[in-house]
Structure formats: C-alpha cells, structure tokens
Design a protein around this motif. Structure first.
Motif, PDB file in Angstrom:
ATOM      1  N   PRO A 128       0.826  -1.215   0.000  1.00 36.54           N
ATOM      2  CA  PRO A 128       0.000   0.000   0.000  1.00 36.54           C
ATOM      3  C   PRO A 128       0.856   1.260   0.000  1.00 36.54           C
ATOM      4  O   PRO A 128       2.041   1.235   0.379  1.00 36.54           O
ATOM      5  N   ALA A 129       0.246   2.361  -0.385  1.00 35.58           N
ATOM      6  CA  ALA A 129       0.979   3.619  -0.554  1.00 35.58           C
ATOM      7  C   ALA A 129       1.574   4.141   0.750  1.00 35.58           C
ATOM      8  O   ALA A 129       2.500   4.961   0.718  1.00 35.58           O
ATOM      9  N   ARG A 130       1.076   3.693   1.907  1.00 32.11           N
ATOM     10  CA  ARG A 130       1.616   4.190   3.183  1.00 32.11           C
ATOM     11  C   ARG A 130       3.053   3.721   3.424  1.00 32.11           C
ATOM     12  O   ARG A 130       3.738   4.246   4.310  1.00 32.11           O
ATOM     13  N   PHE A 131       3.510   2.728   2.659  1.00 36.53           N
ATOM     14  CA  PHE A 131       4.892   2.264   2.779  1.00 36.53           C
ATOM     15  C   PHE A 131       5.762   2.992   1.762  1.00 36.53           C
ATOM     16  O   PHE A 131       5.502   2.927   0.555  1.00 36.53           O
ATOM     17  N   ASP A 132       6.762   3.678   2.253  1.00 30.32           N
ATOM     18  CA  ASP A 132       7.720   4.387   1.393  1.00 30.32           C
ATOM     19  C   ASP A 132       8.933   3.473   1.260  1.00 30.32           C
ATOM     20  O   ASP A 132       9.688   3.302   2.219  1.00 30.32           O
ATOM     21  N   VAL A 133       9.113   2.863   0.103  1.00 33.47           N
ATOM     22  CA  VAL A 133      10.013   1.717  -0.020  1.00 33.47           C
ATOM     23  C   VAL A 133      11.280   2.052  -0.805  1.00 33.47           C
ATOM     24  O   VAL A 133      11.272   2.869  -1.726  1.00 33.47           O
ATOM     25  N   ILE A 134      12.368   1.374  -0.423  1.00 32.12           N
ATOM     26  CA  ILE A 134      13.635   1.492  -1.131  1.00 32.12           C
ATOM     27  C   ILE A 134      14.452   0.218  -0.876  1.00 32.12           C
ATOM     28  O   ILE A 134      14.473  -0.299   0.240  1.00 32.12           O
ATOM     29  N   GLY A 135      15.085  -0.289  -1.909  1.00 28.93           N
ATOM     30  CA  GLY A 135      15.913  -1.476  -1.759  1.00 28.93           C
ATOM     31  C   GLY A 135      17.323  -1.119  -1.320  1.00 28.93           C
ATOM     32  O   GLY A 135      17.832  -0.036  -1.624  1.00 28.93           O
ATOM     33  N   GLY A 136      17.957  -2.039  -0.606  1.00 26.43           N
ATOM     34  CA  GLY A 136      19.331  -1.806  -0.159  1.00 26.43           C
ATOM     35  C   GLY A 136      20.113  -3.098  -0.089  1.00 26.43           C
ATOM     36  O   GLY A 136      19.541  -4.176   0.095  1.00 26.43           O
ATOM     37  N   HIS A 137      21.422  -3.002  -0.275  1.00 25.37           N
ATOM     38  CA  HIS A 137      22.297  -4.166  -0.131  1.00 25.37           C
ATOM     39  C   HIS A 137      23.711  -3.719   0.235  1.00 25.37           C
ATOM     40  O   HIS A 137      24.440  -3.186  -0.597  1.00 25.37           O
ATOM     41  N   PRO A 138      24.113  -3.926   1.485  1.00 24.44           N
ATOM     42  CA  PRO A 138      25.494  -3.650   1.874  1.00 24.44           C
ATOM     43  C   PRO A 138      26.405  -4.777   1.378  1.00 24.44           C
ATOM     44  O   PRO A 138      26.111  -5.952   1.578  1.00 24.44           O
ATOM     45  N   ILE A 139      27.498  -4.423   0.738  1.00 24.21           N
ATOM     46  CA  ILE A 139      28.408  -5.431   0.187  1.00 24.21           C
ATOM     47  C   ILE A 139      29.466  -5.742   1.243  1.00 24.21           C
ATOM     48  O   ILE A 139      30.604  -5.250   1.226  1.00 24.21           O
ATOM     49  N   CYS A 140      29.074  -6.539   2.208  1.00 16.02           N
ATOM     50  CA  CYS A 140      29.977  -6.936   3.287  1.00 16.02           C
ATOM     51  C   CYS A 140      29.395  -8.172   3.950  1.00 16.02           C
ATOM     52  O   CYS A 140      28.311  -8.623   3.598  1.00 16.02           O
ATOM     53  N   GLY A 141      30.094  -8.707   4.909  1.00 17.55           N
ATOM     54  CA  GLY A 141      29.612  -9.886   5.613  1.00 17.55           C
ATOM     55  C   GLY A 141      30.735 -10.859   5.906  1.00 17.55           C
ATOM     56  O   GLY A 141      31.907 -10.613   5.628  1.00 17.55           O
ATOM     57  N   LYS A 142      30.360 -11.976   6.500  1.00 19.72           N
ATOM     58  CA  LYS A 142      31.295 -13.054   6.818  1.00 19.72           C
ATOM     59  C   LYS A 142      30.570 -14.378   6.605  1.00 19.72           C
ATOM     60  O   LYS A 142      29.343 -14.410   6.535  1.00 19.72           O
ATOM     61  N   GLU A 143      31.356 -15.445   6.530  1.00 15.60           N
ATOM     62  CA  GLU A 143      30.720 -16.751   6.367  1.00 15.60           C
ATOM     63  C   GLU A 143      30.157 -17.275   7.690  1.00 15.60           C
ATOM     64  O   GLU A 143      29.313 -18.165   7.699  1.00 15.60           O
ATOM     65  N   LYS A 144      30.586 -16.706   8.808  1.00 10.51           N
ATOM     66  CA  LYS A 144      30.049 -17.093  10.110  1.00 10.51           C
ATOM     67  C   LYS A 144      28.914 -16.152  10.472  1.00 10.51           C
ATOM     68  O   LYS A 144      29.113 -14.946  10.605  1.00 10.51           O
ATOM     69  N   LEU A 145      27.722 -16.702  10.620  1.00 12.52           N
ATOM     70  CA  LEU A 145      26.526 -15.890  10.796  1.00 12.52           C
ATOM     71  C   LEU A 145      26.116 -15.816  12.264  1.00 12.52           C
ATOM     72  O   LEU A 145      26.778 -16.362  13.141  1.00 12.52           O
ATOM     73  N   GLY A 146      25.012 -15.132  12.517  1.00 15.43           N
ATOM     74  CA  GLY A 146      24.461 -15.062  13.865  1.00 15.43           C
ATOM     75  C   GLY A 146      24.893 -13.818  14.613  1.00 15.43           C
ATOM     76  O   GLY A 146      25.944 -13.223  14.329  1.00 15.43           O
ATOM     77  N   LEU A 147      24.084 -13.439  15.594  1.00 13.54           N
ATOM     78  CA  LEU A 147      24.373 -12.249  16.397  1.00 13.54           C
ATOM     79  C   LEU A 147      25.697 -12.378  17.141  1.00 13.54           C
ATOM     80  O   LEU A 147      26.392 -11.385  17.362  1.00 13.54           O
ATOM     81  N   GLU A 148      26.061 -13.604  17.507  1.00 15.63           N
ATOM     82  CA  GLU A 148      27.314 -13.799  18.241  1.00 15.63           C
ATOM     83  C   GLU A 148      28.533 -13.433  17.402  1.00 15.63           C
ATOM     84  O   GLU A 148      29.625 -13.210  17.939  1.00 15.63           O
ATOM     85  N   ASN A 149      28.379 -13.364  16.080  1.00 14.24           N
ATOM     86  CA  ASN A 149      29.486 -12.979  15.202  1.00 14.24           C
ATOM     87  C   ASN A 149      29.338 -11.556  14.665  1.00 14.24           C
ATOM     88  O   ASN A 149      30.110 -11.138  13.792  1.00 14.24           O
TER      89      ASN A 149
END
Length: 248
Positions: A128-149
């Motif tokens: 619906p129009a009430r959502f003001d939308v934009i796509g994003g993608h940060p080019i970073c990360g690690k192979e070990k996932l989770g909040l602990e990392n």
C-alpha cells in the motif's frame, strides 16, 4: 507517508527485522544514532542476547505468519516504527513484505538488506501507498553468521547499494542516506537489474566456485591443504539456507 513528515534519524524509531550477523551488526552501529532501536526476531535467545548486550532498546519475538495477522489489534507490531529495515535471508524478506500490510497500519519507510533485488522490489511495489520503499544491499559480511558474530565495524567503508523504485520518495532516499552515513558505508545507487547482474559475478559465483572446490576435494588431501586453499574455499562455509534463496 504523512504530509509534512521529514525523516531525521536522530529523532526516529528504527526497527530491524532479523538480528543475525547483518542485522545485529547494523543495530550495534546504529545504537545511539536514533531515538529508539527495536529488534524483531523469531529466535527468542537472539533477542535476549541483544537486550543483555544493550544492542537494542526493545525486543519483539515476532514470527511472520498468516496466523499472526491482526493479532495485536492495530496491525501486528507492538510498537510503531518510522523506519523498518529487513535483514533476513531473501526468501524470508519476501514473506515479511507480503505480511507488512497486516503488521504495520501506520506510514513507514521500508528498506531491506537482501543480496538480490529484482524479486524483492517487485514485492515492495505491491505494498500500500503508506509504505515508502527502497531497496538496499550492503556489500559486506562473513561466512560465520548469527548475532554472536556481529561486528560494529562490519559496514565501515563497505559499498552499500540502494535500488530505488519509481514510487520511492526523497524522504526514503534521505533515510537510506542517513543510515548509510551513520554506519560509515559508501553509497552506490543503481537499478535492481543492474545490481543483480553484477552481483551474480562478484558475489554469488564466488560462493559457487568455493563450494565446488571444497566439495570436489577428497578428505584425505587435508594434510596438504595450505592457506591458498583455505582462503579460496572460505565462502563454502556460508550456511546453505542463506544462499539458496539468492541462487534461486
């Protein structure tokens, strides 16, 4: 969005849906830059860890499901957010987007951190129009996932792509730019199609190459594996559930 609404990060309530590596690192870096930071995650121990480490101000163990629609009366979220950032695997991002009309009744800026953009933006465009939308993608990360990392410096100096839609307002662009500036990343703007074509070569193909190398090497070769093999095959350690939606 509401008439006269102008996004200012320092005065806004920001929600992050998914507190894994990407969402958790984002929360760590944003804490103190916004008025209030809300964490949404379906994994209760993750929320408890985020609260115990003072990474977020408030937690909600929200698991998007058709059965949750309207469960909290005014939509589904227990709190109102000015900006919601979805930091989950690609397939989950699309599921969440499809349920947002039932979860959020108020005007809201919406951004995602998905590694592919075309399908996500198509889902955003149906909101619906009430959502003001934009796509994003940060080019970073690690192979070990989770909040602990999670790492407060994960986004520092990293490219951060935004992919606006035709309906994206200057307010959503401003929100994305303020977020990117606050976390120390470098903004790049392009279309969803251009993003997906380039990232297929620079991000997704390397995962496939690393996985092929890892799975085709006999285990009895292990005593002769050195740093070259380890660095080349590092991406093969990325959990498959994270990559399957991207590859599809």
């Amino acid at each position: 969005m509401e008439d006269g609404f102008s996004f200012a990060l320092r005065d806004s309530t920001v929600g992050i849906f998914g507190l894994g590596l990407m969402g958790g690192s984002l929360a760590m870096r944003l804490k103190g830059h916004c008025a209030r930071l809300i964490g949404f995650d379906s994994h209760l121990p993750t929320l408890q860890l985020a609260l115990s480490k003072n990474i977020i101000d408030h937690a909600d163990a929200l698991s998007p499901s058709p059965h949750r629609r309207g469960a909290r009366g005014e939509g589904g979220l227990g709190v109102r957010v000015d900006l919601l950032i979805i930091a989950t695997p690609v397939s989950t991002i699309i599921d969440i987007i499809q349920q947002l009309p039932f979860l959020i009744p108020n005007p809201c800026i919406l951004m995602d951190l998905g590694s592919t953009k075309t399908d996500i933006l198509q889902s955003m465009n149906d909101l619906p129009a009430r959502f003001d939308v934009i796509g994003g993608h940060p080019i970073c990360g690690k192979e070990k996932l989770g909040l602990e990392n999670a790492d407060t410096d994960l986004y520092q100096n990293a490219p951060f792509v935004i992919t606006p839609l035709a309906r994206t307002t200057s307010n959503a662009r401003s929100a994305a730019k303020q977020i990117i500036s606050a976390i120390g990343a470098n903004l790049i703007e392009m279309t969803a199609e251009e993003h997906d074509r380039i990232l297929a070569s620079t991000s997704h193909l390397p995962f496939l190459v690393a996985s092929t190398l890892s799975r085709s090497t006999p285990r009895d070769f292990a005593p002769l594996i050195g740093p070259g093999f380890r660095s080349t095959s590092r991406l093969a350690g990325t959990p498959s559930h994270m990559m399957m939606g991207i590859l599809k």
